[in-house]
Structure formats: structure tokens, C-alpha cells
Design a protein around this motif. Sequence first.
Motif, PDB file in Angstrom:
ATOM      1  N   TYR A 168       0.839  -0.996  -0.094  1.00 16.86           N
ATOM      2  CA  TYR A 168      -0.014  -0.005  -0.011  1.00 16.86           C
ATOM      3  C   TYR A 168       0.879   1.191  -0.017  1.00 16.86           C
ATOM      4  CZ  TYR A 168      -3.859   3.256   1.478  1.00 16.86           C
ATOM      5  OH  TYR A 168      -4.433   4.342   1.551  1.00 16.86           O
ATOM      6  N   CYS A 169       1.950   1.484   0.878  1.00 17.63           N
ATOM      7  CA  CYS A 169       2.850   2.390   0.771  1.00 17.63           C
ATOM      8  C   CYS A 169       3.467   2.728  -0.333  1.00 17.63           C
ATOM      9  CB  CYS A 169       3.928   2.237   2.073  1.00 17.63           C
ATOM     10  SG  CYS A 169       3.084   2.529   3.740  1.00 17.63           S
ATOM     11  N   VAL A 170       3.790   1.541  -0.938  1.00 22.27           N
ATOM     12  CA  VAL A 170       4.662   1.874  -2.288  1.00 22.27           C
ATOM     13  C   VAL A 170       3.747   2.363  -3.475  1.00 22.27           C
ATOM     14  CG1 VAL A 170       5.679   0.451  -4.236  1.00 22.27           C
ATOM     15  CG2 VAL A 170       6.349  -0.054  -1.783  1.00 22.27           C
ATOM     16  N   ILE A 171       2.448   1.892  -3.628  1.00 22.15           N
ATOM     17  CA  ILE A 171       1.532   2.274  -4.484  1.00 22.15           C
ATOM     18  C   ILE A 171       1.204   3.638  -4.179  1.00 22.15           C
ATOM     19  CG2 ILE A 171      -0.813   1.983  -5.298  1.00 22.15           C
ATOM     20  CD1 ILE A 171       1.005   0.109  -6.296  1.00 22.15           C
ATOM     21  N   VAL A 172       0.705   3.934  -2.798  1.00 25.19           N
ATOM     22  CA  VAL A 172       0.387   5.610  -2.473  1.00 25.19           C
ATOM     23  C   VAL A 172       1.784   6.423  -2.797  1.00 25.19           C
ATOM     24  CG1 VAL A 172      -0.517   7.154  -0.848  1.00 25.19           C
ATOM     25  CG2 VAL A 172      -1.525   4.766  -1.118  1.00 25.19           C
ATOM     26  N   GLY A 173       2.688   6.198  -2.442  1.00 24.80           N
ATOM     27  CA  GLY A 173       4.064   6.874  -2.598  1.00 24.80           C
ATOM     28  C   GLY A 173       4.447   7.208  -4.017  1.00 24.80           C
ATOM     29  N   VAL A 174       4.216   5.888  -4.838  1.00 21.17           N
ATOM     30  CA  VAL A 174       4.820   6.227  -6.194  1.00 21.17           C
ATOM     31  C   VAL A 174       3.822   6.797  -7.104  1.00 21.17           C
ATOM     32  CG1 VAL A 174       5.351   4.853  -8.231  1.00 21.17           C
ATOM     33  CG2 VAL A 174       6.458   4.193  -5.708  1.00 21.17           C
ATOM     34  N   PHE A 175       2.505   6.497  -6.846  1.00 22.39           N
ATOM     35  CA  PHE A 175       1.566   6.711  -7.864  1.00 22.39           C
ATOM     36  C   PHE A 175       0.642   7.680  -7.488  1.00 22.39           C
ATOM     37  CE2 PHE A 175       2.654   2.280  -8.889  1.00 22.39           C
ATOM     38  CZ  PHE A 175       3.060   2.712 -10.243  1.00 22.39           C
ATOM     39  N   VAL A 176       0.190   8.028  -6.326  1.00 18.98           N
ATOM     40  CA  VAL A 176      -0.633   8.970  -5.749  1.00 18.98           C
ATOM     41  C   VAL A 176       0.252  10.338  -5.332  1.00 18.98           C
ATOM     42  CG1 VAL A 176      -2.276   9.598  -3.936  1.00 18.98           C
ATOM     43  CG2 VAL A 176      -2.269   7.135  -5.013  1.00 18.98           C
ATOM     44  N   TYR A 177       1.135  10.145  -4.440  1.00 17.90           N
ATOM     45  CA  TYR A 177       1.930  11.288  -4.073  1.00 17.90           C
ATOM     46  C   TYR A 177       3.103  11.451  -4.717  1.00 17.90           C
ATOM     47  CZ  TYR A 177      -0.992  10.957   0.221  1.00 17.90           C
ATOM     48  OH  TYR A 177      -2.171  10.770   0.958  1.00 17.90           O
ATOM     49  N   GLU A 227       5.826  10.891  -4.366  1.00 18.26           N
ATOM     50  CA  GLU A 227       7.154  11.300  -3.440  1.00 18.26           C
ATOM     51  C   GLU A 227       8.347  10.173  -3.279  1.00 18.26           C
ATOM     52  OE1 GLU A 227       6.440  13.516   0.050  1.00 18.26           O
ATOM     53  OE2 GLU A 227       4.859  14.628  -1.056  1.00 18.26           O
ATOM     54  N   LEU A 228       7.664   8.893  -3.923  1.00 22.55           N
ATOM     55  CA  LEU A 228       8.618   7.735  -3.769  1.00 22.55           C
ATOM     56  C   LEU A 228       9.290   7.322  -4.937  1.00 22.55           C
ATOM     57  CD1 LEU A 228       9.162   6.047  -0.762  1.00 22.55           C
ATOM     58  CD2 LEU A 228       7.549   4.542  -1.570  1.00 22.55           C
ATOM     59  N   SER A 229      10.399   7.300  -4.715  1.00 23.73           N
ATOM     60  CA  SER A 229      11.412   6.881  -6.151  1.00 23.73           C
ATOM     61  C   SER A 229      11.905   5.215  -5.748  1.00 23.73           C
ATOM     62  CB  SER A 229      12.337   7.654  -6.388  1.00 23.73           C
ATOM     63  OG  SER A 229      13.487   7.615  -5.417  1.00 23.73           O
ATOM     64  N   LEU A 230      12.392   4.519  -6.809  1.00 24.37           N
ATOM     65  CA  LEU A 230      12.912   3.297  -6.529  1.00 24.37           C
ATOM     66  C   LEU A 230      14.182   3.261  -5.789  1.00 24.37           C
ATOM     67  CD1 LEU A 230      12.627   1.954 -10.329  1.00 24.37           C
ATOM     68  CD2 LEU A 230      11.189   1.279  -8.408  1.00 24.37           C
ATOM     69  N   ARG A 231      14.847   4.303  -5.848  1.00 25.29           N
ATOM     70  CA  ARG A 231      15.881   4.239  -4.989  1.00 25.29           C
ATOM     71  C   ARG A 231      15.668   4.560  -3.560  1.00 25.29           C
ATOM     72  NH1 ARG A 231      20.910   9.100  -5.277  1.00 25.29           N
ATOM     73  NH2 ARG A 231      22.000   8.535  -3.392  1.00 25.29           N
ATOM     74  N   ASP A 232      14.468   5.286  -3.453  1.00 21.28           N
ATOM     75  CA  ASP A 232      13.971   5.653  -1.945  1.00 21.28           C
ATOM     76  C   ASP A 232      13.264   4.120  -1.451  1.00 21.28           C
ATOM     77  OD1 ASP A 232      14.242   8.132  -1.802  1.00 21.28           O
ATOM     78  OD2 ASP A 232      12.310   8.666  -2.713  1.00 21.28           O
ATOM     79  N   ILE A 233      12.787   3.246  -2.318  1.00 18.01           N
ATOM     80  CA  ILE A 233      12.341   1.999  -1.843  1.00 18.01           C
ATOM     81  C   ILE A 233      13.563   1.157  -1.437  1.00 18.01           C
ATOM     82  CG2 ILE A 233      11.375  -0.098  -2.658  1.00 18.01           C
ATOM     83  CD1 ILE A 233       9.412   1.727  -4.630  1.00 18.01           C
ATOM     84  N   GLY A 234      14.402   1.164  -2.085  1.00 16.08           N
ATOM     85  CA  GLY A 234      15.610   0.484  -1.750  1.00 16.08           C
ATOM     86  C   GLY A 234      16.569   0.891  -0.701  1.00 16.08           C
ATOM     87  N   GLU A 235      16.312   2.234  -0.630  1.00  9.71           N
ATOM     88  CA  GLU A 235      17.193   2.679   0.691  1.00  9.71           C
ATOM     89  C   GLU A 235      16.344   2.256   1.905  1.00  9.71           C
ATOM     90  OE1 GLU A 235      17.502   6.852   0.272  1.00  9.71           O
ATOM     91  OE2 GLU A 235      19.227   6.713  -1.148  1.00  9.71           O
ATOM     92  N   CYS A 236      14.874   2.296   1.752  1.00  9.51           N
ATOM     93  CA  CYS A 236      13.743   1.939   2.940  1.00  9.51           C
ATOM     94  C   CYS A 236      14.155   0.341   3.256  1.00  9.51           C
ATOM     95  CB  CYS A 236      12.406   2.212   2.515  1.00  9.51           C
ATOM     96  SG  CYS A 236      11.758   3.694   2.393  1.00  9.51           S
ATOM     97  N   ALA A 237      14.025  -0.349   2.292  1.00 10.58           N
ATOM     98  CA  ALA A 237      14.617  -1.742   2.431  1.00 10.58           C
ATOM     99  C   ALA A 237      15.887  -2.044   3.181  1.00 10.58           C
ATOM    100  CB  ALA A 237      14.698  -2.599   1.071  1.00 10.58           C
ATOM    101  N   VAL A 238      16.756  -1.266   2.898  1.00  8.51           N
ATOM    102  CA  VAL A 238      18.250  -1.457   3.433  1.00  8.51           C
ATOM    103  C   VAL A 238      18.026  -0.947   4.963  1.00  8.51           C
ATOM    104  CG1 VAL A 238      20.554  -0.595   3.728  1.00  8.51           C
ATOM    105  CG2 VAL A 238      19.811  -1.177   1.490  1.00  8.51           C
ATOM    106  N   GLU A 239      17.458   0.042   5.310  1.00  6.63           N
ATOM    107  CA  GLU A 239      17.147   0.490   6.781  1.00  6.63           C
ATOM    108  C   GLU A 239      16.387  -0.328   7.427  1.00  6.63           C
ATOM    109  OE1 GLU A 239      18.639   3.099   8.330  1.00  6.63           O
ATOM    110  OE2 GLU A 239      19.731   3.409   6.502  1.00  6.63           O
TER     111      GLU A 239
END
Length: 429
Positions: free
Chosen positions: A250-259, A261-273
Motif C-alpha cells: 500500500y505504501c509503495v502504491i500510494v507513495g509512487v503513484f498517488v503522492y 514522492e517515492l522513487s525506486l531509489r527510496d524504496i531500496g534505501e527503505c529496504a536497507v534501513e
Amino acid sequence: MTAKVIFMLTVLIVSLVIRIPVFASLLLTAVLFAMVFSGFMPMSVIATGLSSGLGNINLSGVIFFFLAGELMTRSGIARKIVNFLRACIGHLRGGLSHINIIESVIFAGVSGSSMADTAAMHKLLVPEMVKDGYSAAYASAITLASSNIGPVIPPSTGLVLLAIYVGANVKKVLMGGLVPGILMAICMAVWSVYICNKRNYPKGEWKGFGYLFKVLRETFFSLIMPVLVVLCLSFGIGTVDEVGAGMCFYCVIVGVFVYKELSLRDIGECAVEAAKTTGKMLSIQGACGIFNWIVASLGLRTLLRQYMEPLVPYPVVMMLVVLAILLIGGCFMSHMVMLYVVTPILSVLAVAAGYDITAFCVFAMIACSLGMITPPVGQLLYVGAEMADVSIGELIKEVTPFIVTIIVALLLLIFFPQIAYFLPEMLYR
């Protein structure tokens, strides 16, 4: 047995005092214990304990919860929730103070971590509060206090882990934290209203219902997420790990397609953290698995129950003793040790006295989390003081009344455990 217990506690306490990380302190204690008392505990138990500590399927849900918390922050969901709350109550005196508490209730639904909540809210709200005229110490204090709601409101990673260790129903424990979490927020809000009016803290401008509905449209997808999580858990739509995975999606869909504000790089960094945080947590869990073996083999739970036998007919008195142990221990020991080593031992006393195990898990989570903001070793105190650029003394003075409000909530749970278990009992009959 006395020599074994003294040796184990001495090594553990010394390791923690000299600031060896919690998981390393636990492992070091177990290894030295096995070396000194090899006839009692062979080294092979360490591998077995690690495996048993990490062998529960519900731990997979913890990974998703941590990842969802990271995604929520990066996708702008947390910030938009704050904007909506400002539109709703920002015009009240001390509006930002009250928003800080409510935001912690909502944000807790996807972070489940007091540290994550503190870091996020400090960045989002403390600078705004100081800019509007609040003292930096008060702004930081209410942020630290309200962050204690995070580990209680479902889905809480800590409650999942604690339920596993004491043998409670994970779903019941998760939902058991909802009402007590709201109760904590109400207790804090009472003090917030009082202090904001006494100090004449500022209030914002009411911009009308038109503006409110405009902000609601912009933040709808942020607000609906915690609601969906609670509903899915309440009605058994998915398991704990399935709900966690759904949150991330849900966060990925909303962050990428609705708001956007979320890029593929952000998703990768979130996964690392999330992986780093999960690794730290699971390493502690594995070490706690070894400790559980030692505690069970030494018969400490049985021995403790025998010593406390006179209090068994008096559950309120028993729980007051448990509360004192958790509060005093939390002032000097890591909350992780208190939660995953001490609490499973104390759960035997609660069960023997007839206190509901679901209510006990919630009660223990609140009490142990409180240790994060109580001196002298409250970890969040030092984080908050550094982020707000205030002295520890100032911060302790401002946070003390909020500590009292949390203790009030704990006392209510002692006298009325139904606060925690009535909802899960009603949902999962």
C-alpha cells in the motif's frame, strides 16, 4: 543454583554498564556461562537457543512492519497526516502539542517503534513548535512521551515478539494494545491541555470547513491506511505477516503513484534501513532464546512463583509488585532486556495470580517502553536532548509529568485489565 544466577546476572549487568550492545551482552553472558558451567550447559545449547529464538513464523511480520514504517516516512504519508490534524485542531490553544499526541497514535499504526516515532516527530513537529513559541524542552518532552504509544498501538512489532515469548495469542495481544494506547493518549492530552492553557501557548487560525475538506481529500490515502490495518487485524482478513506485507504494498502504491514522492531509489534505501533495524532486533531475539533456555533449566520461574506464593490470591498487589520491578529495572537496564528477558519470567506471576495474559503483555510493553524516557539511562532522553538542543535537566523536568500520566494509565490497567482484553476477546471468540 544461586552461584549460577549470580554469575549470569553479574556478567550481563557489567556488559550493559560498559555499553556493550544488548545482543552482544546477551551472547557474551551465554557463552561465558556455558564455559564456566559446561556440565550444566553444553555449548551446543547456544546454537539450539538461537534457532528456537528465531523459529516462530510470526517474526516474518516484524520485518514487514519495520519496512512499512520506513516507507511511510519516505512517501510523505506521515507529513500529510500532520497537515490534516493541523487543519482540524490547529486553531485550538496548544494545537501543535495536541497534534503531537494524536499523530503518535496514528503513526504508531505503521511504525510500532518508539525510536522511529521519536525521530520522525522530532523532524516534523518540534521545529514547528519552537517556531510557534513553545519551549524546545516541552516540545521534545511531549514528543518523547507520546512516542511510547507507538509500541502499543497495533501493529506493534514489540507486542508480536513479546506474545511469542510468553506464549500468548499474537492477534489477541496486538488488538489488546489498541484501547490502552488510546487511553495513554487521553491521559497525555489532559496534561497537554492544562499546561498549554497555563503557559498561554499559541493557537493557529481556523481556515474554515472548505479548507478542512480540501486537506482531507489530499490526505485521504494517508488516513485510511491505519484504519485498514486495524480492520484487517480485527476481522481476521489476513495473518500478521500478510497484513504487514499488505502495508508495504500500500505504501509503495500510494507513495509512487498517488503522492509521487517515492522513487525506486527510496524504496531500496527503505529496504536497507528496515533490514538493519530487523537485524538488530532479531539478533536480540536469538540471544533471548538462549536466555530462555537457561532460565527454564535453572527453574527460576518456578522458584519465583514459590517466593511470591502469598500474593497469588491478591492479583492487584501482585501486579503492583510487578510494576515496581519493571519501573525500577527500566531506570537502570536496557528496555530490551527488561522486555524480553525479565518480562517472560514475571509473566508466571501474573498468570498465577489470575491476571489475563493478553492484558499483561500490553501492560508490560507500556511499562518497559517507559524505561526509554526515565533517567538515568533512558535512551530517548539523550536522543531528544540532542535533537532539540536542550539540557538533560530541562528535558527531565518537562517529561516527568508525562511519565506520571503513563503510570496512571498503567494503574488503570492493573485495576481494570478488561481495558486491554475485552476487545480481542470480543473479536476472537
